[in-house]
Design a protein around this motif. Structure first.
Motif, short mmCIF file in Angstrom:
data_model
loop_
_atom_site.label_atom_id
_atom_site.label_comp_id
_atom_site.label_asym_id
_atom_site.label_seq_id
_atom_site.Cartn_x
_atom_site.Cartn_y
_atom_site.Cartn_z
N PRO A 57 -1.54 7.74 2.07
CA PRO A 57 -2.74 8.09 2.89
C PRO A 57 -2.40 9.51 3.28
O PRO A 57 -3.81 9.94 3.68
N ALA A 58 -1.39 10.02 3.46
CA ALA A 58 -1.29 11.44 3.60
C ALA A 58 -1.76 12.38 2.42
O ALA A 58 -2.18 13.57 2.73
N ALA A 59 -1.48 12.15 1.15
CA ALA A 59 -1.51 12.82 0.20
C ALA A 59 -2.86 12.79 -0.63
O ALA A 59 -3.54 13.61 -0.98
N GLN A 60 -3.56 11.43 -0.97
CA GLN A 60 -4.48 11.27 -1.62
C GLN A 60 -5.52 10.46 -0.95
O GLN A 60 -5.60 9.24 -1.02
N GLU A 83 -17.64 9.60 -4.90
CA GLU A 83 -16.41 10.06 -4.03
C GLU A 83 -16.06 8.99 -3.01
O GLU A 83 -17.30 8.69 -2.04
N ILE A 84 -15.03 8.29 -2.85
CA ILE A 84 -14.71 7.25 -2.09
C ILE A 84 -13.59 7.63 -1.16
O ILE A 84 -12.30 8.03 -1.70
N ASP A 85 -13.66 7.56 0.14
CA ASP A 85 -12.77 7.84 0.90
C ASP A 85 -11.89 6.38 0.92
O ASP A 85 -12.24 5.51 1.53
N LEU A 86 -10.68 6.53 0.23
CA LEU A 86 -9.81 5.35 0.25
C LEU A 86 -9.30 4.63 1.58
O LEU A 86 -9.43 3.50 1.71
N TRP A 87 -9.00 5.40 2.52
CA TRP A 87 -8.28 4.82 3.45
C TRP A 87 -9.61 4.39 4.71
O TRP A 87 -9.09 3.98 5.58
N GLN A 91 -6.36 -0.80 4.64
CA GLN A 91 -5.43 -0.40 5.75
C GLN A 91 -4.33 -0.08 5.29
O GLN A 91 -3.51 -0.49 4.61
N HIS A 92 -3.75 1.14 5.82
CA HIS A 92 -2.25 1.63 5.80
C HIS A 92 -1.24 1.16 6.74
O HIS A 92 -1.84 1.14 7.87
N GLY A 93 -0.21 0.69 6.24
CA GLY A 93 0.92 0.21 7.26
C GLY A 93 0.67 -1.23 7.68
O GLY A 93 1.34 -1.52 8.71
N ALA A 94 -0.28 -2.04 6.84
CA ALA A 94 -0.19 -3.35 7.25
C ALA A 94 0.11 -4.25 6.18
O ALA A 94 -0.47 -5.29 5.76
N GLY A 95 0.87 -3.79 5.32
CA GLY A 95 1.17 -4.51 4.17
C GLY A 95 0.27 -4.30 2.89
O GLY A 95 -0.57 -3.26 2.88
N VAL A 96 0.15 -5.35 2.00
CA VAL A 96 -1.06 -5.10 0.92
C VAL A 96 -2.30 -5.33 1.47
O VAL A 96 -2.44 -6.11 2.29
N SER A 97 -3.16 -4.34 1.07
CA SER A 97 -4.31 -4.04 1.58
C SER A 97 -5.38 -4.26 0.42
O SER A 97 -4.96 -3.50 -0.55
N SER A 98 -6.54 -4.84 0.45
CA SER A 98 -7.42 -4.77 -0.54
C SER A 98 -8.79 -4.91 -0.12
O SER A 98 -9.41 -5.24 0.95
#
Length: 158
Positions: A57-60, A83-87, A91-98
């Protein structure tokens, strides 16, 4: 924040153009870039190809995608980009997210449909096959027609 594995499945596109095109997608996250196979003449291509990137989440924060019309001769024509804002979708920090993402194309018309999956526990991701039937080609190039003809001639028992 440690990087994890970001799996991007390029699913399909629709409403791209009125003419028959042979589209393919180039997708980039960070400094890694992959390309799908080109579809046969259609305005509604389906790829179902999967690519895995190392992402954090910090780098890409963004995924970039370009759809081109494959030309046998000459330069391939840009049909659209996204162009897609991934985050925003994951969800980052909550396990696997899709997430399923429908990206509106710029510089053209239509939508690109992607599936994003982020696994923060995965390490050293590499290009992978989709659980769908992937159409990736192996990196080994096929022999030229000249080497095949020599081989056929060598197999004869004259």
């Amino acid at each position: 924040m440690e990087p994890g594995a970001l799996r991007v499945v390029i699913m399909d596109a629709k409403d791209m153009s009125t003419g028959d095109v042979k589209p393919y997608v180039i997708v980039r996250v960070g400094d890694k870039e992959y390309k799908t196979k080109h579809s046969h003449k259609t305005a509604t291509p389906e790829w179902n190809e999967s690519f895995t990137f190392s992402a954090s989440p910090a780098a890409q924060p963004r995924l970039h995608a370009w759809i081109y019309d494959h030309k046998t001769l000459g330069k391939d024509k840009l049909l659209g980009s996204a162009e897609i804002d991934l985050w925003r979708h994951l969800q980052h920090g909550a396990g696997v997210s899709s997430a399923d993402v429908h990206a509106e194309l710029r510089e053209g018309q239509g939508k690109l449909r992607l599936r994003l999956e982020f696994d923060p526990e995965a390490i050293s991701p590499t290009r992978s096959r989709s659980s769908f039937q992937s159409t990736e080609r192996p990196p080994v190039s096929s022999p030229s027609r000249f080497s095949l003809s020599r081989r056929r001639g060598a197999d004869r028992d004259d």
